[in-house]
Scaffold this motif. Structure first.
Motif, PDB file in Angstrom:
ATOM      1  N   PHE A 262      32.628 -15.366 -22.209  1.00  0.00           N
ATOM      2  CA  PHE A 262      32.162 -16.155 -23.352  1.00  0.00           C
ATOM      3  C   PHE A 262      32.052 -17.632 -22.989  1.00  0.00           C
ATOM      4  N   GLU A 263      33.059 -18.171 -22.314  1.00  0.00           N
ATOM      5  CA  GLU A 263      33.023 -19.593 -21.974  1.00  0.00           C
ATOM      6  C   GLU A 263      31.914 -19.889 -20.961  1.00  0.00           C
ATOM      7  N   LEU A 264      31.664 -18.960 -20.046  1.00  0.00           N
ATOM      8  CA  LEU A 264      30.556 -19.153 -19.117  1.00  0.00           C
ATOM      9  C   LEU A 264      29.215 -19.193 -19.851  1.00  0.00           C
ATOM     10  N   MET A 265      29.045 -18.314 -20.820  1.00  0.00           N
ATOM     11  CA  MET A 265      27.812 -18.316 -21.604  1.00  0.00           C
ATOM     12  C   MET A 265      27.671 -19.620 -22.379  1.00  0.00           C
ATOM     13  N   LEU A 266      28.759 -20.056 -23.001  1.00  0.00           N
ATOM     14  CA  LEU A 266      28.720 -21.294 -23.775  1.00  0.00           C
ATOM     15  C   LEU A 266      28.375 -22.474 -22.876  1.00  0.00           C
ATOM     16  N   ALA A 267      28.999 -22.525 -21.703  1.00  0.00           N
ATOM     17  CA  ALA A 267      28.727 -23.619 -20.773  1.00  0.00           C
ATOM     18  C   ALA A 267      27.279 -23.594 -20.301  1.00  0.00           C
ATOM     19  N   ALA A 268      26.737 -22.397 -20.061  1.00  0.00           N
ATOM     20  CA  ALA A 268      25.341 -22.282 -19.620  1.00  0.00           C
ATOM     21  C   ALA A 268      24.392 -22.793 -20.695  1.00  0.00           C
ATOM     22  N   PHE A 269      24.650 -22.461 -21.944  1.00  0.00           N
ATOM     23  CA  PHE A 269      23.815 -22.899 -23.052  1.00  0.00           C
ATOM     24  C   PHE A 269      23.842 -24.425 -23.173  1.00  0.00           C
ATOM     25  N   ILE A 270      25.048 -24.985 -23.134  1.00  0.00           N
ATOM     26  CA  ILE A 270      25.182 -26.433 -23.292  1.00  0.00           C
ATOM     27  C   ILE A 270      24.604 -27.165 -22.086  1.00  0.00           C
ATOM     28  N   ALA A 271      24.753 -26.592 -20.875  1.00  0.00           N
ATOM     29  CA  ALA A 271      24.185 -27.221 -19.687  1.00  0.00           C
ATOM     30  C   ALA A 271      22.672 -27.322 -19.795  1.00  0.00           C
ATOM     31  N   GLY A 272      22.045 -26.276 -20.321  1.00  0.00           N
ATOM     32  CA  GLY A 272      20.604 -26.335 -20.524  1.00  0.00           C
ATOM     33  C   GLY A 272      20.214 -27.460 -21.459  1.00  0.00           C
ATOM     34  N   ILE A 273      20.950 -27.593 -22.560  1.00  0.00           N
ATOM     35  CA  ILE A 273      20.690 -28.667 -23.506  1.00  0.00           C
ATOM     36  C   ILE A 273      20.873 -30.029 -22.829  1.00  0.00           C
ATOM     37  N   ALA A 274      21.946 -30.138 -22.024  1.00  0.00           N
ATOM     38  CA  ALA A 274      22.252 -31.406 -21.363  1.00  0.00           C
ATOM     39  C   ALA A 274      21.116 -31.827 -20.429  1.00  0.00           C
ATOM     40  N   PHE A 275      20.627 -30.920 -19.619  1.00  0.00           N
ATOM     41  CA  PHE A 275      19.606 -31.297 -18.650  1.00  0.00           C
ATOM     42  C   PHE A 275      18.247 -31.517 -19.306  1.00  0.00           C
ATOM     43  N   GLY A 276      18.026 -30.895 -20.460  1.00  0.00           N
ATOM     44  CA  GLY A 276      16.839 -31.257 -21.231  1.00  0.00           C
ATOM     45  C   GLY A 276      16.917 -32.700 -21.681  1.00  0.00           C
ATOM     46  N   GLY A 277      18.126 -33.116 -22.131  1.00  0.00           N
ATOM     47  CA  GLY A 277      18.322 -34.507 -22.503  1.00  0.00           C
ATOM     48  C   GLY A 277      18.176 -35.443 -21.325  1.00  0.00           C
ATOM     49  N   LEU A 278      18.650 -35.010 -20.146  1.00  0.00           N
ATOM     50  CA  LEU A 278      18.544 -35.847 -18.954  1.00  0.00           C
ATOM     51  C   LEU A 278      17.074 -36.073 -18.583  1.00  0.00           C
ATOM     52  N   TRP A 279      16.276 -35.019 -18.591  1.00  0.00           N
ATOM     53  CA  TRP A 279      14.848 -35.178 -18.269  1.00  0.00           C
ATOM     54  C   TRP A 279      14.197 -36.163 -19.223  1.00  0.00           C
ATOM     55  N   LEU A 280      14.531 -36.020 -20.495  1.00  0.00           N
ATOM     56  CA  LEU A 280      13.927 -36.905 -21.483  1.00  0.00           C
ATOM     57  C   LEU A 280      14.396 -38.344 -21.291  1.00  0.00           C
ATOM     58  N   ALA A 281      15.663 -38.523 -20.921  1.00  0.00           N
ATOM     59  CA  ALA A 281      16.176 -39.883 -20.710  1.00  0.00           C
ATOM     60  C   ALA A 281      15.385 -40.603 -19.627  1.00  0.00           C
ATOM     61  N   ARG A 282      14.946 -39.859 -18.633  1.00  0.00           N
ATOM     62  CA  ARG A 282      14.210 -40.466 -17.526  1.00  0.00           C
ATOM     63  C   ARG A 282      12.726 -40.671 -17.832  1.00  0.00           C
ATOM     64  N   ASN A 283      12.229 -40.009 -18.885  1.00  0.00           N
ATOM     65  CA  ASN A 283      10.793 -40.056 -19.158  1.00  0.00           C
ATOM     66  C   ASN A 283      10.440 -40.510 -20.560  1.00  0.00           C
ATOM     67  N   ALA A 284      11.460 -40.712 -21.417  1.00  0.00           N
ATOM     68  CA  ALA A 284      11.186 -40.953 -22.837  1.00  0.00           C
ATOM     69  C   ALA A 284      10.325 -42.182 -23.076  1.00  0.00           C
ATOM     70  N   ASP A 285      10.610 -43.258 -22.340  1.00  0.00           N
ATOM     71  CA  ASP A 285       9.890 -44.498 -22.632  1.00  0.00           C
ATOM     72  C   ASP A 285       8.436 -44.461 -22.163  1.00  0.00           C
ATOM     73  N   ARG A 286       8.049 -43.416 -21.424  1.00  0.00           N
ATOM     74  CA  ARG A 286       6.653 -43.292 -20.976  1.00  0.00           C
ATOM     75  C   ARG A 286       5.854 -42.345 -21.869  1.00  0.00           C
ATOM     76  N   ILE A 287       6.511 -41.737 -22.837  1.00  0.00           N
ATOM     77  CA  ILE A 287       5.828 -40.778 -23.711  1.00  0.00           C
ATOM     78  C   ILE A 287       5.071 -41.533 -24.792  1.00  0.00           C
ATOM     79  N   ARG A 288       3.750 -41.392 -24.807  1.00  0.00           N
ATOM     80  CA  ARG A 288       2.927 -42.121 -25.785  1.00  0.00           C
ATOM     81  C   ARG A 288       2.969 -41.487 -27.164  1.00  0.00           C
ATOM     82  N   SER A 289       2.987 -40.182 -27.203  1.00  0.00           N
ATOM     83  CA  SER A 289       2.989 -39.501 -28.504  1.00  0.00           C
ATOM     84  C   SER A 289       4.174 -38.542 -28.570  1.00  0.00           C
ATOM     85  N   PRO A 290       5.345 -38.998 -29.044  1.00  0.00           N
ATOM     86  CA  PRO A 290       6.508 -38.113 -29.142  1.00  0.00           C
ATOM     87  C   PRO A 290       6.249 -36.900 -30.039  1.00  0.00           C
ATOM     88  N   LEU A 291       5.374 -37.065 -31.057  1.00  0.00           N
ATOM     89  CA  LEU A 291       5.121 -35.944 -31.961  1.00  0.00           C
ATOM     90  C   LEU A 291       4.408 -34.817 -31.224  1.00  0.00           C
TER      91      LEU A 291
END
Length: 1013
Positions: free
Chosen positions: A265-294
């Motif tokens: 269970f904890e491995l599954m939970l960690a895998a789910f949260i890790a995916g969310i985390a790295f999605g946030g990381l990608w966005l942190a590196r590219n957010a200010d270049r996104i012209r249309s966030p919508l």
């Protein structure tokens, strides 16, 4: 941006990692605590998710309404972290006090099960919700404070904080289970999280002095999309809903492939949260270049839905991967570590893609509102809407989608929601000239939905295969799946194997783990499980004349309840199970268990056992605890110190607890952890072997366990059940007896360990590895096969007489074959006929023929060493398995010697030892053994494994039966160092010596936990 600002920003990011780390420790450990109180880990997981997300929604919404007016949000953040920390430091005491009050005061006065349930859930909410609300305030406060340090980088700030908090959370989930729980238990783990929050508060406070003293005013709109804030909030809610439907569904799906253990269970939970985390990381590196966030968030929703549907294809292969792992990994501690690493990778493959996109949605939606001029309050509003959607997702998944439409359809429906939301957002963005993109998204959506529904099949034969135990990726093709339902706490399957020629077996499984297997027809030979379920019911009915009230924990197949109701002496049977689908599925066992459903004395209840007993306002003559295996999530609490302290309060003064304990897929140390938890709470305890893999323990909290009586003659239906599994007579029941309380304490002292406790879950944490290694506890079977009558001496029952018939239907007890073999050997030696060899081994038959030849030619004295070795080796196979009269002409007055009278001291003393042990002449056994171990031929005896094993054990057994610990110590001082380690280390020797010497005190019990029950 100044260097000082950069340093402060970096420090805040590291601090927020620590905050996320502590937050997921709370979620993990709250699940453990509330699982104890609610009765099942699945309920606890759902409730903690609801409270976690709901509380955070409330906290975020509160901050969103006041953020713009806060002068120093980082200071408020530090204050809230400090309060969270103090609550964490005191949580264990609050939990212990409130649950004790509930069990002792509130539940007994509740009046109904509905009231008990309401109280239980209300206390759980009050224990956890305040901290969850405070946790919800942390993200918007940290974001607001950070934005004031770096107002020109809103995208990087929001996404970066989302990444750091999430990656800390993923690490916290793993650290709680793999590092903290094994070392400091539940109290120490949650104390650690509280201490970490206090340190975070102390670290943030100096930095808060650097923030602006006035709030940042709402900025002018920088995005021309003109999107309505209500649409963004609805989108945040929908994506929160679908994300948590994914999580709940994925966890249940992966549990079928990886196992329902706390580690999985904890491995599954960690895998789910890790995916969310790295999605946030990608966005942190590219957010200010996104012209249309919508537009970006529209496509993110589409790809998240596609990835979720794609997880079905990945999951369909997960069983093959797990099966391959089970075939290639060595069943060792290292192999289990590799299995866990591989389980984490499989979880990532299933969850990461969709979770990656989910990690981008919340920051993107927040950025849209920030750029539209909504100001800091946008952070809290989006966060609150997202978490409210998550609450709805948990409720929808647990209470509607899984029970009604099943795993695949639940995932498909959630993915459809994301895909449709993406199209809506793209259509809204299309007003600015991207009209073709909604059409492309619609085409992708249609293709993905149709393809996933048509091409992916969740075959119940695969889902119920228990691949994580057997390595088989599917049940046999000829298996007839009769029932498969996804319940609220588990997926339950009932299926038939075999055919009319070989005999059909019906099995019921929980998350792939078979909990019971019965033959479809009474005409077929019983399966091993049947002896366990029948004996659990039969033993208390053979110990007590009348049983008015019986409580059964765990329904299983229903055979235990059915067997109990075969006796007219039983007044009422309350069977408690937490999963309704288990009872529904077991109906397919038909007439084999029909009394459990049709007898008016049978009451089937769906509840947590502890809560039910607390509110029932009655005491039981017998409580039978027969849960699933302790490595399965939440089950280990029914083998804990707290459980064994609780049960006696709900038994009558002469009441009995009947406890099932597995001896397969477990090791002796874990069995010892259960015994160490149980024995201090009960005055008298007796243990029986239902077969070589199942132990049945009968315990009396105040008095003595009554002697067994032949009470079955009054109950023909009951007699038919017990006779069928080989326990149709009093003598048959005595054969199953293995150890008394002293013997169990001696066994526990041989494998010293901490008592299994709710707060220090030795069993829950270590049983999964033992299951993986396919450990087994053969030591208790060795006791039944010991060459000295240990078990019969503890029960004060004479050894089995020759004229006592052996059950023809039972071949499961370790001593059954020994009884038959001893008779064969005696018959051959006394009558001069050849050994039939049906049960006796070939080696024993050859030794017997050699002994007879030496006797017939009067050459025993010519080969004294050979003669003594054969005599003592045959004694191991015969003396304890026949009574004195049967041993009379074999060893006491050996008829096979004829006119030959051996005179060599070695042969004479060997025969004298056997004569003494055959008639329980304990002083005679000591004297003969002393002569053998100290005489001129002592070197031969000590150097011969079989000879020294029998002689040394017989002497210690005699000291035990003479109740003379000092004699045992004297023998040990005289001969102990001379006995070879491979002999003295054997389990029967260690056990009998521990009993004889009195060295059987239980290991030191765990110091009581403050506030704990």
């Amino acid at each position: 941006m100044t260097v000082s600002t950069q340093r402060h920003g970096a420090a805040l990011l590291w601090i927020f990692i620590a905050s996320g780390f502590a937050g997921l420790i709370y979620q993990s450990i709250w699940t453990q605590y509330l699982g104890l109180f609610l009765g099942h880990s699945a309920y606890a997981q759902s409730l903690v998710l609801l409270l976690f997300m709901g509380g955070m929604a409330m906290g975020a919404w509160f901050v969103s309404r006041r953020s713009d007016r806060m002068q120093r949000p980082l200071l408020w953040y530090a204050v809230i972290e400090l309060v969270i920390g103090v609550l964490g430091l005191t949580f264990n005491q609050l939990y212990g006090a409130s649950t004790s009050f509930a069990y002792d005061v509130l539940f007994p006065g509740a009046g109904s099960q509905a009231s008990v349930g309401a109280i239980r859930w209300a206390i759980s909410v009050l224990l956890v919700l305040p901290q969850c609300i405070l946790l919800g305030a942390t993200f918007p406060l940290m974001s607001a404070g950070f934005l004031r340090l770096r107002p020109d980088s809103d995208g990087k700030v929001i996404a970066g904080l989302y990444f750091t908090n999430s990656i800390g959370a993923a690490a916290g989930a793993l650290a709680a289970t793999y590092l903290l729980l094994p070392r400091v238990g539940l109290p120490g783990t949650i104390f650690t999280a509280g201490l970490l929050n206090v340190l975070v508060a102390m670290a943030v406070y100096p930095l808060s002095k650097k923030e602006a003293t006035v709030a940042t005013a709402p900025s002018a709109p920088t995005d021309a999309s003109g999107v309505a804030p209500s649409l963004i909030l609805v989108a945040a809610a929908v994506t929160g809903l679908t994300s948590f439907v994914y999580e709940i569904t994925w966890v249940r799906m992966l549990s079928l492939a990886l196992g329902t253990t706390v580690h999985a269970f904890e491995l599954m939970l960690a895998a789910f949260i890790a995916g969310i985390a790295f999605g946030g990381l990608w966005l942190a590196r590219n957010a200010d270049r996104i012209r249309s966030p919508l537009k970006m968030v529209g496509w993110v929703q589409v790809w998240m839905g596609v990835a979720a549907l794609g997880s079905m294809f990945v999951y369909a292969n997960a069983f093959e991967w797990v099966g391959w792992l089970m075939r290639v990994l060595t069943r060792s501690s290292e192999g289990y570590s590799l299995y866990n690493v591989s389980s984490g990778i499989i979880s990532l493959l299933v969850m990461f893609p969709a979770a990656f996109f989910a990690g981008m949605t919340l920051p993107l939606l927040t950025i849209i509102l920030l750029r539209s001029g909504a100001g800091e309050r946008a952070i809290g509003r989006v966060y609150a809407a997202n978490t409210l959607g998550a609450i709805l997702g948990v409720l929808l998944a647990v209470h509607v989608l899984l029970p009604v439409v099943g795993l695949k359809s639940a995932l498909w429906i959630a993915a459809a929601g994301d895909l449709l939301l993406g199209i809506v957002l793209l259509r809204r963005a299309a007003r600015n000239g991207t009209a073709s993109q909604p059409a492309i998204a619609a085409a992708v959506t249609a293709f993905a939905l149709v393809a996933s529904m048509a091409l992916v099949q969740f075959n119940p034969l695969m889902l119920a295969s228990s691949v994580y135990r057997t390595g088989n990726t599917s049940l046999h093709d000829d298996t007839n799946m009769l029932f498969y339902r996804d319940g609220k706490t588990a997926s339950v399957a009932v299926y038939a194997t075999g055919n009319d020629k070989t005999g059909k077996t019906l099995s019921i499984s929980t998350n792939g783990k078979v909990d019971a297997g019965l033959t479809a027809s009474l005409a077929e030979a019983p399966r091993a499980d049947e002896s366990t379920m029948v004996l659990a019911a039969a033993l208390p009915l053979a110990l007590k004349d009348k049983v008015d009230q019986v409580g059964v924990i765990g329904f299983g197949s229903g055979l235990t309840t059915h067997t109990l109701l075969g006796s007219k002496r039983v007044g009422q049977v309350d069977t408690i199970d937490i999963e309704p689908m288990m009872v529904e599925g077991a109906r397919l066992f038909g007439e084999r268990v029909e009394r459990a459903y049709k007898d008016p004395r049978s009451h089937l209840l769906f509840d947590d056992a502890k809560s039910y007993f607390s509110s029932a306002r009655k005491k039981y003559d017998v409580i039978i605890s027969e849960p699933s295996n302790p490595w399965m999530g939440g089950t280990a609490t029914l083998f804990s110190t707290e459980f064994y302290n609780f049960i006696p309060r709900h038994l009558k003064d002469d009441g009995l607890l009947v406890q099932w304990l597995q001896l397969y897929e477990i090791n002796p140390t874990l069995v010892s952890s259960v015994l160490t938890a149980m024995l201090p709470e009960f005055n008298d305890v007796q243990a029986y072997m239902a077969n070589q893999g199942d132990l049945i323990i009968v315990a009396s909290p105040k008095g003595k366990v009554p002697p067994l009586k032949d009470l079955f003659s009054r109950d023909p239906q009951l007699r038919a059940e017990v006779t069928r599994v080989g326990f149709g007579s009093l003598r048959d029941l005595h054969d199953a007896y293995v150890l008394d309380r002293q013997g169990l304490a001696a066994f526990a002292s041989m494998f010293p360990t901490q008592a299994n406790s709710d707060y220090y879950p030795v069993l829950q944490l270590n049983a999964p590895m033992s299951r993986f290694k396919n450990d087994s506890v053969m030591e208790l079977s060795h006791v039944l096969k010991a060459p000295w009558p240990l078990s019969s001496s503890m029960s004060d029952v004479p050894r089995r007489a020759l004229e006592s018939p052996l059950p023809a239907t039972r071949r499961e007890l370790a001593n059954d074959r020994k009884f038959h073999a001893a008779r064969e050997l005696r018959e051959a030696l006394v009558t001069g006929n050849p050994v039939r060899g049906e049960f006796a081994s070939r080696d024993d038959a050859m030794m017997l023929e050699a002994l007879r030849g030496l006797a017939q030619t009067c050459k025993l004295d010519e080969a004294p060493a050979q003669s003594a070795e054969i005599i003592l080796s045959l004694a191991i196979e015969t003396v304890p398995f026949m009574d004195a009269s049967a041993n009379e002409d074999m060893w006491v007055k050996p008829a096979w010697l004829g006119d030959c009278k051996p005179s060599h001291p070695l042969v004479v003393d060997a025969l004298a030892l056997l004569a003494a042990t055959s008639i329980d002449d304990h002083l005679g056994a000591i004297e003969a053994g002393d002569r053998l171990l100290s005489g001129p031929d002592a070197e031969f005896i000590l150097g011969n494994g079989n000879a020294s094993y029998y002689v040394w054990g017989a002497m210690q057994f005699a000291a035990y039966r003479l109740h003379d610990p000092q004699l045992s110590h004297t023998l040990d001082a005289k001969f102990g160092n001379k006995i070879a380690p491979e002999v003295s280390g054997q389990i029967p020797i260690r056990l009998v010596r521990s009993l004889a010497s009195g060295e059987r005190s239980l290991p030191a019990e765990q110091a009581p936990v403050a506030g704990g029950r």
